[in-house]
Design a protein around this motif. Structure first.
Motif, PDB file in Angstrom:
ATOM      1  N   PHE A  17       1.153  -1.390   0.263  1.00 57.63           N
ATOM      2  CA  PHE A  17       0.135  -0.335  -0.018  1.00 57.63           C
ATOM      3  C   PHE A  17       0.647   0.929  -0.003  1.00 57.63           C
ATOM      4  O   PHE A  17       1.346   1.290   0.737  1.00 57.63           O
ATOM      5  CB  PHE A  17      -1.018   0.362   0.984  1.00 57.63           C
ATOM      6  CG  PHE A  17      -2.032   1.258   1.032  1.00 57.63           C
ATOM      7  CD1 PHE A  17      -3.021   0.648   0.521  1.00 57.63           C
ATOM      8  CD2 PHE A  17      -1.670   2.789   1.412  1.00 57.63           C
ATOM      9  CE1 PHE A  17      -4.343   1.866   0.569  1.00 57.63           C
ATOM     10  CE2 PHE A  17      -2.658   3.290   1.560  1.00 57.63           C
ATOM     11  CZ  PHE A  17      -3.441   3.357   0.719  1.00 57.63           C
ATOM     12  N   PRO A  18       1.260   2.018  -0.936  1.00 54.53           N
ATOM     13  CA  PRO A  18       2.225   2.693  -1.282  1.00 54.53           C
ATOM     14  C   PRO A  18       1.484   4.175  -0.758  1.00 54.53           C
ATOM     15  O   PRO A  18       0.854   5.118  -1.786  1.00 54.53           O
ATOM     16  CB  PRO A  18       2.470   3.056  -3.240  1.00 54.53           C
ATOM     17  CG  PRO A  18       0.960   2.589  -3.334  1.00 54.53           C
ATOM     18  CD  PRO A  18       0.311   1.685  -1.952  1.00 54.53           C
ATOM     19  N   GLU A  19       1.156   4.303   0.882  1.00 54.17           N
ATOM     20  CA  GLU A  19       0.860   5.778   1.153  1.00 54.17           C
ATOM     21  C   GLU A  19       0.588   6.650   0.872  1.00 54.17           C
ATOM     22  O   GLU A  19       0.102   8.114   0.167  1.00 54.17           O
ATOM     23  CB  GLU A  19       0.585   6.088   2.343  1.00 54.17           C
ATOM     24  CG  GLU A  19      -0.180   6.397   3.282  1.00 54.17           C
ATOM     25  CD  GLU A  19       0.008   6.784   4.799  1.00 54.17           C
ATOM     26  OE1 GLU A  19      -0.702   6.551   5.755  1.00 54.17           O
ATOM     27  OE2 GLU A  19       1.094   5.770   5.416  1.00 54.17           O
ATOM     28  N   VAL A  20       2.114   6.791   0.196  1.00 52.07           N
ATOM     29  CA  VAL A  20       2.559   8.226  -0.461  1.00 52.07           C
ATOM     30  C   VAL A  20       2.121   8.225  -2.093  1.00 52.07           C
ATOM     31  O   VAL A  20       1.667   9.705  -2.071  1.00 52.07           O
ATOM     32  CB  VAL A  20       4.330   8.227  -0.307  1.00 52.07           C
ATOM     33  CG1 VAL A  20       5.212   9.161  -1.347  1.00 52.07           C
ATOM     34  CG2 VAL A  20       4.544   8.768   1.079  1.00 52.07           C
ATOM     35  N   LEU A  21       2.132   7.164  -2.261  1.00 53.84           N
ATOM     36  CA  LEU A  21       1.607   7.525  -4.189  1.00 53.84           C
ATOM     37  C   LEU A  21       0.183   8.295  -4.145  1.00 53.84           C
ATOM     38  O   LEU A  21      -0.513   9.231  -4.967  1.00 53.84           O
ATOM     39  CB  LEU A  21       1.929   6.373  -4.816  1.00 53.84           C
ATOM     40  CG  LEU A  21       2.899   6.261  -4.960  1.00 53.84           C
ATOM     41  CD1 LEU A  21       2.617   4.710  -5.461  1.00 53.84           C
ATOM     42  CD2 LEU A  21       4.082   6.972  -5.696  1.00 53.84           C
ATOM     43  N   ALA A  22      -0.385   7.078  -3.080  1.00 50.33           N
ATOM     44  CA  ALA A  22      -1.961   7.833  -2.927  1.00 50.33           C
ATOM     45  C   ALA A  22      -2.560   9.116  -2.536  1.00 50.33           C
ATOM     46  O   ALA A  22      -2.922   9.717  -2.926  1.00 50.33           O
ATOM     47  CB  ALA A  22      -2.963   6.954  -1.951  1.00 50.33           C
ATOM     48  N   LEU A  23      -1.954   9.054  -1.468  1.00 49.72           N
ATOM     49  CA  LEU A  23      -1.830  10.506  -0.739  1.00 49.72           C
ATOM     50  C   LEU A  23      -1.261  11.946  -1.754  1.00 49.72           C
ATOM     51  O   LEU A  23      -1.619  12.968  -1.771  1.00 49.72           O
ATOM     52  CB  LEU A  23      -0.563  11.134   0.224  1.00 49.72           C
ATOM     53  CG  LEU A  23      -1.437  10.132   1.357  1.00 49.72           C
ATOM     54  CD1 LEU A  23      -0.081  10.302   2.535  1.00 49.72           C
ATOM     55  CD2 LEU A  23      -2.379  10.821   1.911  1.00 49.72           C
TER      56      LEU A  23
END
Length: 130
Positions: free
Chosen positions: A88-94
């Motif tokens: 889950f690539p939180e940085v990409l999603a944010l």
């Protein structure tokens, strides 16, 4: 629009009932903004990263969410291609959510963060003072 609150999530069972936590977070945050008289000054942007069933279709949000909560759904196929070996690539999603923000300021919250009345009162009082 003064404040864009951004977050990312997925329609799954991460750490229990993640949909309930997200619904509660969004609904209570909107109610606190309304109580502070600032509902028209905020938006909430949810990057839905790789859900098979989009969060926008399964959440039970209050009427105040209409026009204030926006969903960016990144399909599972695109998410897997972009995230490579990350679960889950939180940085990409944010970052995807932030690019769609229209507020003068961006606040990053988690999908189980409740933004309280006191925050809204203090944050917005800074702008009245100046």
């Amino acid at each position: 629009m003064l404040l864009s609150l951004i977050l990312c999530s997925r329609n799954d069972s991460y750490m229990g009932n993640s949909r309930w936590r997200l619904e509660t977070s969004i609904n209570l945050t909107l109610l606190h903004a309304k109580e502070a008289g600032l509902l028209d000054q905020i938006e909430i942007i949810v990057c839905d990263w790789g859900s098979a069933k989009p969060l926008a279709n399964v959440l039970s949000l209050i009427s105040e969410a209409a026009g204030r909560v926006h969903f960016l759904h990144v399909s599972k196929e695109i998410a897997q291609k972009i995230q490579k070996d990350s679960k889950f690539p939180e940085v990409l999603a944010l970052n995807a959510a932030a690019r769609r923000a229209s507020g003068d300021y961006i606040g990053r919250i988690d999908n189980d963060t409740v933004v309280g009345l006191e925050f809204f009162q203090k944050f917005f009082s800074l702008f009245i003072a100046y």
